[in-house]
Design a protein around this motif. Structure first.
Motif, PDB file in Angstrom:
ATOM      1  N   PHE A 134      68.802 -47.594 -12.886  1.00 55.43           N
ATOM      2  CA  PHE A 134      68.756 -48.507 -11.752  1.00 55.43           C
ATOM      3  C   PHE A 134      68.896 -47.744 -10.443  1.00 55.43           C
ATOM      4  O   PHE A 134      69.687 -46.810 -10.349  1.00 55.43           O
ATOM      5  N   LYS A 135      68.128 -48.154  -9.447  1.00 57.40           N
ATOM      6  CA  LYS A 135      68.255 -47.630  -8.091  1.00 57.40           C
ATOM      7  C   LYS A 135      69.037 -48.664  -7.295  1.00 57.40           C
ATOM      8  O   LYS A 135      68.658 -49.833  -7.238  1.00 57.40           O
ATOM      9  N   ILE A 136      70.149 -48.234  -6.680  1.00 57.62           N
ATOM     10  CA  ILE A 136      71.011 -49.130  -5.926  1.00 57.62           C
ATOM     11  C   ILE A 136      70.969 -48.715  -4.461  1.00 57.62           C
ATOM     12  O   ILE A 136      71.419 -47.632  -4.108  1.00 57.62           O
ATOM     13  N   GLU A 137      70.404 -49.570  -3.642  1.00 58.49           N
ATOM     14  CA  GLU A 137      70.271 -49.281  -2.210  1.00 58.49           C
ATOM     15  C   GLU A 137      71.366 -50.003  -1.449  1.00 58.49           C
ATOM     16  O   GLU A 137      71.425 -51.224  -1.440  1.00 58.49           O
ATOM     17  N   MET A 138      72.224 -49.208  -0.815  1.00 58.10           N
ATOM     18  CA  MET A 138      73.292 -49.761   0.012  1.00 58.10           C
ATOM     19  C   MET A 138      72.855 -49.608   1.475  1.00 58.10           C
ATOM     20  O   MET A 138      71.802 -49.048   1.765  1.00 58.10           O
ATOM     21  N   GLU A 139      73.687 -50.075   2.371  1.00 56.20           N
ATOM     22  CA  GLU A 139      73.343 -50.033   3.787  1.00 56.20           C
ATOM     23  C   GLU A 139      73.078 -48.611   4.280  1.00 56.20           C
ATOM     24  O   GLU A 139      72.130 -48.366   5.011  1.00 56.20           O
ATOM     25  N   TYR A 140      73.914 -47.658   3.846  1.00 55.84           N
ATOM     26  CA  TYR A 140      73.774 -46.290   4.350  1.00 55.84           C
ATOM     27  C   TYR A 140      73.535 -45.246   3.262  1.00 55.84           C
ATOM     28  O   TYR A 140      73.569 -44.056   3.541  1.00 55.84           O
ATOM     29  N   SER A 141      73.308 -45.669   2.023  1.00 55.31           N
ATOM     30  CA  SER A 141      73.126 -44.691   0.953  1.00 55.31           C
ATOM     31  C   SER A 141      72.314 -45.286  -0.195  1.00 55.31           C
ATOM     32  O   SER A 141      72.131 -46.493  -0.278  1.00 55.31           O
ATOM     33  N   VAL A 142      71.844 -44.394  -1.062  1.00 54.97           N
ATOM     34  CA  VAL A 142      71.098 -44.793  -2.254  1.00 54.97           C
ATOM     35  C   VAL A 142      71.750 -44.105  -3.447  1.00 54.97           C
ATOM     36  O   VAL A 142      72.058 -42.914  -3.398  1.00 54.97           O
ATOM     37  N   TYR A 143      71.983 -44.855  -4.511  1.00 57.20           N
ATOM     38  CA  TYR A 143      72.563 -44.321  -5.740  1.00 57.20           C
ATOM     39  C   TYR A 143      71.638 -44.640  -6.899  1.00 57.20           C
ATOM     40  O   TYR A 143      70.841 -45.576  -6.831  1.00 57.20           O
ATOM     41  N   TYR A 144      71.776 -43.903  -7.962  1.00 56.26           N
ATOM     42  CA  TYR A 144      71.062 -44.168  -9.210  1.00 56.26           C
ATOM     43  C   TYR A 144      72.112 -44.262 -10.305  1.00 56.26           C
ATOM     44  O   TYR A 144      73.051 -43.473 -10.336  1.00 56.26           O
ATOM     45  N   ALA A 145      71.969 -45.228 -11.194  1.00 59.46           N
ATOM     46  CA  ALA A 145      72.940 -45.408 -12.270  1.00 59.46           C
ATOM     47  C   ALA A 145      72.225 -45.756 -13.563  1.00 59.46           C
ATOM     48  O   ALA A 145      71.241 -46.491 -13.560  1.00 59.46           O
ATOM     49  N   VAL A 146      72.707 -45.217 -14.663  1.00 60.34           N
ATOM     50  CA  VAL A 146      72.223 -45.585 -15.987  1.00 60.34           C
ATOM     51  C   VAL A 146      73.231 -46.595 -16.524  1.00 60.34           C
ATOM     52  O   VAL A 146      74.421 -46.288 -16.638  1.00 60.34           O
ATOM     53  N   ALA A 147      72.746 -47.795 -16.821  1.00 66.46           N
ATOM     54  CA  ALA A 147      73.625 -48.874 -17.261  1.00 66.46           C
ATOM     55  C   ALA A 147      72.815 -49.893 -18.067  1.00 66.46           C
ATOM     56  O   ALA A 147      71.599 -49.765 -18.194  1.00 66.46           O
ATOM     57  N   TYR A 148      73.509 -50.921 -18.579  1.00 64.81           N
ATOM     58  CA  TYR A 148      72.837 -51.926 -19.396  1.00 64.81           C
ATOM     59  C   TYR A 148      72.148 -53.007 -18.570  1.00 64.81           C
ATOM     60  O   TYR A 148      71.183 -53.601 -19.016  1.00 64.81           O
ATOM     61  N   ASP A 149      72.674 -53.302 -17.378  1.00 66.86           N
ATOM     62  CA  ASP A 149      72.044 -54.291 -16.506  1.00 66.86           C
ATOM     63  C   ASP A 149      72.466 -54.005 -15.066  1.00 66.86           C
ATOM     64  O   ASP A 149      73.247 -53.084 -14.809  1.00 66.86           O
ATOM     65  N   ALA A 150      71.928 -54.776 -14.122  1.00 68.33           N
ATOM     66  CA  ALA A 150      72.180 -54.520 -12.701  1.00 68.33           C
ATOM     67  C   ALA A 150      73.667 -54.620 -12.356  1.00 68.33           C
ATOM     68  O   ALA A 150      74.199 -53.794 -11.620  1.00 68.33           O
ATOM     69  N   ARG A 151      74.323 -55.628 -12.884  1.00 64.27           N
ATOM     70  CA  ARG A 151      75.751 -55.785 -12.597  1.00 64.27           C
ATOM     71  C   ARG A 151      76.543 -54.601 -13.145  1.00 64.27           C
ATOM     72  O   ARG A 151      77.428 -54.067 -12.482  1.00 64.27           O
ATOM     73  N   HIS A 152      76.223 -54.183 -14.362  1.00 60.03           N
ATOM     74  CA  HIS A 152      76.887 -53.037 -14.980  1.00 60.03           C
ATOM     75  C   HIS A 152      76.640 -51.781 -14.142  1.00 60.03           C
ATOM     76  O   HIS A 152      77.533 -50.947 -13.976  1.00 60.03           O
ATOM     77  N   ALA A 153      75.436 -51.647 -13.586  1.00 59.21           N
ATOM     78  CA  ALA A 153      75.110 -50.496 -12.736  1.00 59.21           C
ATOM     79  C   ALA A 153      75.992 -50.490 -11.490  1.00 59.21           C
ATOM     80  O   ALA A 153      76.543 -49.449 -11.116  1.00 59.21           O
ATOM     81  N   LEU A 154      76.135 -51.632 -10.842  1.00 60.96           N
ATOM     82  CA  LEU A 154      76.975 -51.720  -9.645  1.00 60.96           C
ATOM     83  C   LEU A 154      78.429 -51.386  -9.966  1.00 60.96           C
ATOM     84  O   LEU A 154      79.074 -50.634  -9.242  1.00 60.96           O
ATOM     85  N   GLU A 155      78.935 -51.954 -11.045  1.00 58.85           N
ATOM     86  CA  GLU A 155      80.333 -51.735 -11.417  1.00 58.85           C
ATOM     87  C   GLU A 155      80.594 -50.307 -11.869  1.00 58.85           C
ATOM     88  O   GLU A 155      81.749 -49.877 -11.897  1.00 58.85           O
ATOM     89  N   SER A 156      79.550 -49.558 -12.209  1.00 58.33           N
ATOM     90  CA  SER A 156      79.705 -48.176 -12.662  1.00 58.33           C
ATOM     91  C   SER A 156      79.800 -47.174 -11.514  1.00 58.33           C
ATOM     92  O   SER A 156      80.113 -46.007 -11.734  1.00 58.33           O
ATOM     93  N   LEU A 157      79.519 -47.625 -10.299  1.00 56.28           N
ATOM     94  CA  LEU A 157      79.622 -46.724  -9.155  1.00 56.28           C
ATOM     95  C   LEU A 157      81.088 -46.372  -8.916  1.00 56.28           C
ATOM     96  O   LEU A 157      81.964 -47.208  -9.097  1.00 56.28           O
ATOM     97  N   PRO A 158      81.349 -45.131  -8.509  1.00 57.62           N
ATOM     98  CA  PRO A 158      82.742 -44.755  -8.230  1.00 57.62           C
ATOM     99  C   PRO A 158      83.275 -45.575  -7.062  1.00 57.62           C
ATOM    100  O   PRO A 158      82.554 -45.879  -6.118  1.00 57.62           O
ATOM    101  N   ASN A 159      84.518 -45.963  -7.144  1.00 56.07           N
ATOM    102  CA  ASN A 159      85.191 -46.731  -6.091  1.00 56.07           C
ATOM    103  C   ASN A 159      84.500 -48.057  -5.806  1.00 56.07           C
ATOM    104  O   ASN A 159      84.549 -48.557  -4.684  1.00 56.07           O
ATOM    105  N   TYR A 160      83.861 -48.656  -6.824  1.00 58.32           N
ATOM    106  CA  TYR A 160      83.179 -49.942  -6.635  1.00 58.32           C
ATOM    107  C   TYR A 160      84.193 -51.038  -6.339  1.00 58.32           C
ATOM    108  O   TYR A 160      85.225 -51.136  -6.980  1.00 58.32           O
ATOM    109  N   GLU A 161      83.893 -51.824  -5.353  1.00 53.54           N
ATOM    110  CA  GLU A 161      84.676 -53.016  -5.038  1.00 53.54           C
ATOM    111  C   GLU A 161      83.694 -54.137  -4.759  1.00 53.54           C
ATOM    112  O   GLU A 161      82.610 -53.907  -4.232  1.00 53.54           O
ATOM    113  N   SER A 162      84.069 -55.351  -5.090  1.00 54.34           N
ATOM    114  CA  SER A 162      83.139 -56.474  -4.931  1.00 54.34           C
ATOM    115  C   SER A 162      82.695 -56.648  -3.484  1.00 54.34           C
ATOM    116  O   SER A 162      81.611 -57.154  -3.227  1.00 54.34           O
TER     117      SER A 162
END
Length: 85
Positions: A16-44
Motif C-alpha cells: 500500500f502507498k500511504i500519502e500523508m500531508e507532508y510525506s509518503v509511506y509504503y506498507a505491506v499489510a493485509y488491508d488499508a486499515r492494517h497498513a495505516l496502523e502498521s506505520l511507526p507512531n501511528y495515531e488515529s
C-alpha cells in the motif's frame, strides 16, 4: 442437528502507498486499515493528514517501506486465514 460448515478466506499481504500531508509511506499489510496502523507512531489523529491509500501492484519505492509484523514469517510473507460465517 446439522452442523454449519465454516468457510475460510485467504488474505494475501499487499503493498500500500500511504500519502500523508507532508510525506509518503509504503506498507505491506493485509488491508488499508492494517497498513495505516502498521506505520511507526501511528495515531488515529493522523487520519486528518491522510491524502490517500493506494493498493499498489508495482511501481517505484522512493519513500519508506514498512512491513506489518503479522505479515512476516519464515521464509517470507504469510497469508492470513479468515473464518467467514
Amino acid at each position: 442437528m446439522e452442523e454449519k460448515k465454516k468457510k475460510y478466506k485467504t488474505i494475501r499481504p499487499s503493498l500500500f502507498k500511504i500519502e500523508m500531508e507532508y510525506s509518503v509511506y509504503y506498507a505491506v499489510a493485509y488491508d488499508a486499515r492494517h497498513a495505516l496502523e502498521s506505520l511507526p507512531n501511528y495515531e488515529s489523529r493522523d487520519l486528518e493528514q491522510l491524502k490517500g491509500v493506494t493498493n499498489l501492484t508495482g511501481g517505484d519505492l522512493r519513500g519508506y517501506v514498512f512491513i506489518a509484523s503479522e505479515c512476516l514469517g519464515a521464509p517470507g510473507l504469510v497469508d492470513k486465514i479468515k473464518v467467514e460465517s
